[in-house]
Design an enzyme around this catalytic site. Structure first.
Site, PDB file in Angstrom:
ATOM      1  N   SER A   5       0.881  -1.216  -0.026  1.00 34.11           N
ATOM      2  CA  SER A   5      -0.045   0.040   0.113  1.00 34.11           C
ATOM      3  C   SER A   5       0.979   1.290  -0.031  1.00 34.11           C
ATOM      4  CB  SER A   5      -0.771  -0.116   1.156  1.00 34.11           C
ATOM      5  OG  SER A   5      -1.274   1.378   1.146  1.00 34.11           O
ATOM      6  N   HIS A  34      -1.528  -1.201  -4.027  1.00 33.60           N
ATOM      7  CA  HIS A  34      -2.657  -0.942  -3.443  1.00 33.60           C
ATOM      8  C   HIS A  34      -2.695   0.544  -3.287  1.00 33.60           C
ATOM      9  CE1 HIS A  34      -5.947  -1.943  -0.701  1.00 33.60           C
ATOM     10  NE2 HIS A  34      -5.552  -0.979  -0.085  1.00 33.60           N
ATOM     11  N   ASP A  36      -4.650   3.636  -1.754  1.00 33.06           N
ATOM     12  CA  ASP A  36      -5.890   3.899  -1.010  1.00 33.06           C
ATOM     13  C   ASP A  36      -6.407   5.518  -1.271  1.00 33.06           C
ATOM     14  OD1 ASP A  36      -6.007   1.758   0.985  1.00 33.06           O
ATOM     15  OD2 ASP A  36      -3.923   2.307   1.497  1.00 33.06           O
ATOM     16  N   MET A  38      -8.987   8.228  -0.163  1.00 38.15           N
ATOM     17  CA  MET A  38      -9.772   8.856   1.086  1.00 38.15           C
ATOM     18  C   MET A  38     -10.261  10.102   0.815  1.00 38.15           C
ATOM     19  SD  MET A  38      -7.495   7.203   3.992  1.00 38.15           S
ATOM     20  CE  MET A  38      -6.513   5.809   4.110  1.00 38.15           C
ATOM     21  N   HIS A  67      -8.374   1.161  -3.559  1.00 36.55           N
ATOM     22  CA  HIS A  67      -9.166   0.918  -2.392  1.00 36.55           C
ATOM     23  C   HIS A  67     -10.096   2.105  -1.966  1.00 36.55           C
ATOM     24  CE1 HIS A  67      -9.414   0.025   2.159  1.00 36.55           C
ATOM     25  NE2 HIS A  67     -10.808   0.026   1.527  1.00 36.55           N
ATOM     26  N   MET A  69     -12.029   4.538  -0.138  1.00 34.14           N
ATOM     27  CA  MET A  69     -12.782   4.838   1.176  1.00 34.14           C
ATOM     28  C   MET A  69     -13.495   6.095   1.059  1.00 34.14           C
ATOM     29  SD  MET A  69      -9.683   3.315   3.435  1.00 34.14           S
ATOM     30  CE  MET A  69      -8.507   3.483   2.033  1.00 34.14           C
ATOM     31  N   MET A 138     -11.368  -5.847   5.977  1.00 38.25           N
ATOM     32  CA  MET A 138     -10.481  -4.839   6.578  1.00 38.25           C
ATOM     33  C   MET A 138     -10.032  -5.396   7.917  1.00 38.25           C
ATOM     34  SD  MET A 138      -9.985  -2.220   4.818  1.00 38.25           S
ATOM     35  CE  MET A 138      -9.068  -1.376   6.182  1.00 38.25           C
ATOM     36  N   GLY A 145      -2.575   4.048   8.041  1.00 36.08           N
ATOM     37  CA  GLY A 145      -1.880   2.857   7.871  1.00 36.08           C
ATOM     38  C   GLY A 145      -1.178   2.837   9.507  1.00 36.08           C
ATOM     39  N   GLY A 146      -0.624   1.625   9.666  1.00 33.97           N
ATOM     40  CA  GLY A 146       0.368   1.722  10.852  1.00 33.97           C
ATOM     41  C   GLY A 146      -0.428   1.223  11.944  1.00 33.97           C
ATOM     42  N   ASP A 176      -6.695  -6.399   4.458  1.00 34.53           N
ATOM     43  CA  ASP A 176      -6.015  -4.981   4.538  1.00 34.53           C
ATOM     44  C   ASP A 176      -5.795  -4.348   5.951  1.00 34.53           C
ATOM     45  OD1 ASP A 176      -5.013  -2.622   3.834  1.00 34.53           O
ATOM     46  OD2 ASP A 176      -6.777  -1.845   2.924  1.00 34.53           O
ATOM     47  N   GLY A 177      -4.761  -4.280   6.270  1.00 31.68           N
ATOM     48  CA  GLY A 177      -4.809  -3.581   7.741  1.00 31.68           C
ATOM     49  C   GLY A 177      -3.929  -4.387   8.712  1.00 31.68           C
ATOM     50  N   GLY A 178      -2.456  -3.978   9.235  1.00 26.99           N
ATOM     51  CA  GLY A 178      -2.028  -4.239  10.133  1.00 26.99           C
ATOM     52  C   GLY A 178      -0.994  -5.694   9.872  1.00 26.99           C
ATOM     53  N   GLY A 198       1.089  -2.105   4.088  1.00 30.81           N
ATOM     54  CA  GLY A 198       1.568  -0.483   3.990  1.00 30.81           C
ATOM     55  C   GLY A 198       2.899  -0.287   4.838  1.00 30.81           C
TER      56      GLY A 198
HETATM   57  C1  DX5 Z   1      -6.080   1.844   5.807  1.00 28.98           C
HETATM   58  C2  DX5 Z   1      -5.638   1.310   4.462  1.00 28.98           C
HETATM   59  C3  DX5 Z   1      -4.410   0.415   4.258  1.00 28.98           C
HETATM   60  C4  DX5 Z   1      -3.335   0.711   4.955  1.00 28.98           C
HETATM   61  C5  DX5 Z   1      -2.587  -0.223   5.446  1.00 28.98           C
HETATM   62  O1  DX5 Z   1      -7.145   2.313   5.752  1.00 28.98           O
HETATM   63  O2  DX5 Z   1      -6.713   0.808   3.873  1.00 28.98           O
HETATM   64  O3  DX5 Z   1      -4.574  -0.038   3.057  1.00 28.98           O
HETATM   65  O4  DX5 Z   1      -2.518   1.445   3.977  1.00 28.98           O
HETATM   66  O5  DX5 Z   1      -1.517   0.080   6.262  1.00 28.98           O
HETATM   67  P1  DX5 Z   1      -0.783  -0.930   7.222  1.00 28.98           P
HETATM   68  O6  DX5 Z   1      -0.187  -2.037   6.508  1.00 28.98           O
HETATM   69  O7  DX5 Z   1       0.407  -0.079   7.743  1.00 28.98           O
HETATM   70  O8  DX5 Z   1      -1.782  -1.273   8.243  1.00 28.98           O
HETATM   71 ZN    ZN Z   2      -6.457  -0.097   1.723  1.00 28.33          ZN
END
Ligand code: DX5
Ligand code: ZN
Length: 228
Positions: A5, A34, A36, A38, A67, A69, A138, A145-146, A176-178, A198
């Site tokens: 990401s 990926h 994102d 937003m 993606h 959002m 998700m 991220g993070g 996706d996420g963590g 990410g």
């Molecule tokens: C969060 C995003 C993710 C994000 C993931 O809303 O959709 O794609 O980049 O980041 P990590 O891998 O750091 O959780």
């Molecule tokens: Zn994402």
């Protein structure tokens, strides 16, 4: 599949950051990139939009996994497919007519993806998912991220995996996420096909090597899925 990401990349050097996770002499590179998107309405953060996706498409060869959002994806998502995104994912919590939207995304040449937030159940959307090519589970609250992985969402991954393996659904299960070296194995064992990462990729000294390290972990933790 591994999909870094770019949310955690340097936004002033996006083309270079895409190349950093692409193919090299000693590695195949990422499967998807990926992206994102937003809108500061659906989520409390603002990132990038269609002009940046168009520029990335022109500057790189890597398939784009957008993606979205955003509110009102019924209106705003199809242009991402027209811009050449490989997969365009919308949130079920935001879509007004998700079946029609999937048809529009596919007609514009993309795979259609449906994302569900951590607290959104899967069962009410099983019929809708018959029209989609990817399901994005998700594993953090969307927006940043993070964040830390929420392991409870793996029940939804297992359910989706079962429905795909028994022929009731035909889609790529994406998470996706963590996702990082500590969490990717349990996601792989639950049946994920495509892993978004990410911070685990772009905060590493060598993002390209970080992708291959994640791939190796999947290969060792769920070898039967890897070969399938
Ligand atoms: C969060 C995003 C993710 C994000 C993931 O809303 O959709 O794609 O980049 O980041 P990590 O891998 O750091 O959780
Ligand atoms: Zn994402």
């Amino acid at each position: 599949m591994i999909a870094p990401s770019i949310l955690s990349a340097d936004f002033a050097r996006l083309a270079d950051e895409a190349v950093a996770v692409g193919p090299a002499a000693d590695r195949p590179g990422s499967d998807w990139l990926h992206v994102d998107v937003m809108d500061a309405h659906f989520v409390p953060n603002l990132t990038l939009g269609l002009p940046v996706v168009k520029s990335l498409r022109a500057a790189t060869d890597i398939p784009l996994d957008c993606h979205l959002m955003i509110d009102d994806p019924d209106r705003w998502a199809p242009p991402y497919a027209e811009a050449g995104a490989t997969n365009v994912t919308v949130h079920v919590e935001a879509a007004h007519e998700p079946v029609m939207l999937a048809k529009n995304l596919r007609a514009a040449g993309a795979l259609a993806g449906l994302a569900i937030k951590p607290n959104t159940p899967l069962d009410p959307y099983l019929e809708v998912l018959r029209h989609y090519d990817t399901l994005l589970v998700m594993s953090v609250e969307p927006g940043f991220g993070g964040q830390s992985f929420i392991p409870e969402v793996l029940d939804k991954v297992r359910e989706a995996r079962r429905l795909v393996d028994t022929g009731h659904l035909k889609l790529i299960v994406e998470i996706d996420g963590g996702i990082n070296a500590d969490t990717i194995a349990e996601a792989a064992e639950a049946g994920v096909d495509c892993f978004v990462a990410g911070s685990a990729v772009y905060n590493a000294d060598d993002p390209g090597r970080a992708v291959e390290a994640l791939r190796d972990t999947v290969r060792h933790s769920a070898p039967q899925r890897w070969e399938g």
